[in-house]
Design an enzyme around this catalytic site. Structure first.
Site, PDB file in Angstrom:
ATOM      1  N   ASN A 145       1.679   2.919  -2.619  1.00  0.00           N
ATOM      2  CA  ASN A 145       1.038   3.817  -3.603  1.00  0.00           C
ATOM      3  C   ASN A 145      -0.250   4.411  -3.045  1.00  0.00           C
ATOM      4  OD1 ASN A 145       2.429   4.075  -6.345  1.00  0.00           O
ATOM      5  ND2 ASN A 145       2.664   1.897  -5.893  1.00  0.00           N
ATOM      6  N   GLY A 187       0.786  -1.236   0.000  1.00  0.00           N
ATOM      7  CA  GLY A 187       0.000   0.000   0.000  1.00  0.00           C
ATOM      8  C   GLY A 187       0.813   1.278   0.000  1.00  0.00           C
ATOM      9  N   ASP A 238      -2.205  -5.456 -18.173  1.00  0.00           N
ATOM     10  CA  ASP A 238      -1.254  -4.418 -18.617  1.00  0.00           C
ATOM     11  C   ASP A 238      -1.401  -4.033 -20.092  1.00  0.00           C
ATOM     12  OD1 ASP A 238      -0.175  -4.652 -16.030  1.00  0.00           O
ATOM     13  OD2 ASP A 238       1.181  -6.235 -16.676  1.00  0.00           O
ATOM     14  N   HIS A 296       1.791   0.315 -13.325  1.00  0.00           N
ATOM     15  CA  HIS A 296       2.674  -0.829 -13.597  1.00  0.00           C
ATOM     16  C   HIS A 296       4.124  -0.358 -13.426  1.00  0.00           C
ATOM     17  CE1 HIS A 296       3.823  -4.672 -15.250  1.00  0.00           C
ATOM     18  NE2 HIS A 296       4.710  -4.042 -16.005  1.00  0.00           N
ATOM     19  N   LEU A 343      -3.495  -7.602  -7.676  1.00  0.00           N
ATOM     20  CA  LEU A 343      -2.913  -8.650  -8.519  1.00  0.00           C
ATOM     21  C   LEU A 343      -3.919  -9.446  -9.349  1.00  0.00           C
ATOM     22  CD1 LEU A 343      -0.176  -9.993  -6.071  1.00  0.00           C
ATOM     23  CD2 LEU A 343       0.100  -8.445  -8.007  1.00  0.00           C
ATOM     24  N   LYS A 344      -5.215  -9.295  -9.066  1.00  0.00           N
ATOM     25  CA  LYS A 344      -6.201 -10.104  -9.784  1.00  0.00           C
ATOM     26  C   LYS A 344      -6.729  -9.365 -11.021  1.00  0.00           C
ATOM     27  CE  LYS A 344      -6.285 -13.813  -7.377  1.00  0.00           C
ATOM     28  NZ  LYS A 344      -6.420 -13.801  -5.961  1.00  0.00           N
ATOM     29  N   LEU A 345      -7.140 -10.175 -12.009  1.00  0.00           N
ATOM     30  CA  LEU A 345      -7.744  -9.601 -13.201  1.00  0.00           C
ATOM     31  C   LEU A 345      -9.152  -9.109 -12.849  1.00  0.00           C
ATOM     32  CD1 LEU A 345      -6.485  -9.521 -16.028  1.00  0.00           C
ATOM     33  CD2 LEU A 345      -7.692 -11.630 -16.570  1.00  0.00           C
ATOM     34  N   ILE A 346      -9.525  -7.930 -13.324  1.00  0.00           N
ATOM     35  CA  ILE A 346     -10.859  -7.382 -13.028  1.00  0.00           C
ATOM     36  C   ILE A 346     -11.872  -8.011 -13.991  1.00  0.00           C
ATOM     37  CG2 ILE A 346     -12.238  -5.241 -12.958  1.00  0.00           C
ATOM     38  CD1 ILE A 346     -10.062  -5.231 -10.840  1.00  0.00           C
ATOM     39  N   ASN A 383      -4.483   1.580 -13.789  1.00  0.00           N
ATOM     40  CA  ASN A 383      -3.540   0.718 -13.071  1.00  0.00           C
ATOM     41  C   ASN A 383      -2.158   1.350 -13.137  1.00  0.00           C
ATOM     42  OD1 ASN A 383      -2.454  -1.745 -11.881  1.00  0.00           O
ATOM     43  ND2 ASN A 383      -1.654  -2.246 -13.913  1.00  0.00           N
TER      44      ASN A 383
HETATM   45  C1  GRF Z   1       3.791  -1.341  -7.331  1.00  0.00           C
HETATM   46  O1  GRF Z   1       5.107  -1.568  -7.780  1.00  0.00           O
HETATM   47  C2  GRF Z   1       2.835  -1.225  -8.486  1.00  0.00           C
HETATM   48  O2  GRF Z   1       3.407  -0.665  -9.624  1.00  0.00           O
HETATM   49  C3  GRF Z   1       2.514  -2.659  -8.764  1.00  0.00           C
HETATM   50  O3  GRF Z   1       2.450  -3.275  -7.506  1.00  0.00           O
HETATM   51  C4  GRF Z   1       3.262  -2.549  -6.587  1.00  0.00           C
HETATM   52  C5  GRF Z   1       2.396  -2.169  -5.430  1.00  0.00           C
HETATM   53  O4  GRF Z   1       3.137  -1.586  -4.389  1.00  0.00           O
HETATM   54  N1  GRF Z   1       1.328  -2.776  -9.584  1.00  0.00           N
HETATM   55  P1  GRF Z   1       2.418  -0.933  -3.133  1.00  0.00           P
HETATM   56  O5  GRF Z   1       1.463  -1.976  -2.567  1.00  0.00           O
HETATM   57  O6  GRF Z   1       1.682   0.269  -3.615  1.00  0.00           O
HETATM   58  O7  GRF Z   1       3.516  -0.600  -2.187  1.00  0.00           O
END
Ligand code: GRF
Length: 201
Positions: A13, A11, A145, A104, A85-88, A102
């Site tokens: 981000n 978390g 992606d 990436h 991590l899951k596909l929506i 998203n």
């Molecule tokens: C990030 O590197 C993001 O780009 C990827 O998963 C990671 C999540 O990190 N999709 P965090 O949970 O936000 O620390």
């Protein structure tokens, strides 16, 4: 703009969104959704008094149909996948057409797709000897992606010694790029014209 953030892990981000001065007064995180019963991102959500929801097929989890109803009743306008991590499912993607983004941790369209998450991405970048990496924020479609690219930021990795070092450099950039992308969307600066994203200044 009311937003929901989908997470699976740390978390950081989510934290960047919550702490961003750029986003203060512009967006409100109304829900944090995970495919895990517990994760550090949920702790952060609880600390900030944000509703949390666990989605999936496991006992006690809510279904995507139910989640869609909840997001609708919360008047969510944008879904941000930040390490989810899951596909929506297609239904949710269609319901929130071009309103799911998203982040990436590489420069798409390279180093994306199935299995390209977490350290796997940075290992592939490291092994390719690429001299730059970076982060990409893109619209979400039914394929991992694959949606149109909204914004990207590069980082020089010429002299890195390991995939972990790339991960560290990229994460710093992610924390700037994701709030920037959300700010642009919330202020109506992102337009899809003839299938191409246009970023208004
Ligand atoms: C990030 O590197 C993001 O780009 C990827 O998963 C990671 C999540 O990190 N999709 P965090 O949970 O936000 O620390």
């Amino acid at each position: 703009m009311k937003i929901a953030v989908f997470v699976s892990g740390r978390g950081t981000n989510l934290k960047a969104i919550l702490d961003s001065p750029k986003l203060a007064g512009i967006i409100e995180v109304k829900a944090v959704v995970s495919d895990k019963a517990e994760c550090p991102a949920f702790e952060l959500a609880k600390k900030n008094s944000i509703n949390i929801y666990t989605v999936g097929k496991k006992v006690g989890f809510i279904s995507y149909e139910k989640l869609q109803d909840i997001l609708f009743s919360l008047k969510i306008e944008l879904i941000v996948l930040a390490g989810f991590l899951k596909l929506i499912p297609e239904e949710l993607i269609n319901f929130y057409k071009n309103r799911i983004i998203n982040i990436h941790p590489a420069l798409l369209p390279s180093f994306g797709g199935t299995g390209m998450y977490g350290i796997n991405v940075h290992k592939a970048v490291f092994e390719s000897s690429a001299q730059v990496s970076g982060a990409t924020v893109h619209f979400v479609d039914e394929t991992y992606d694959n949606g149109k690219i909204i914004v990207q930021k590069c980082v020089d990795i010429t002299n890195v010694g390991s995939p972990d070092e790339i991960a560290e450099k990229v994460l710093k950039i992610e924390h700037q790029l994701l709030p920037e992308a959300i700010e642009k969307i919330a202020s109506g600066k992102i337009k899809l014209v003839n299938g191409r994203v246009q970023v208004l200044m």
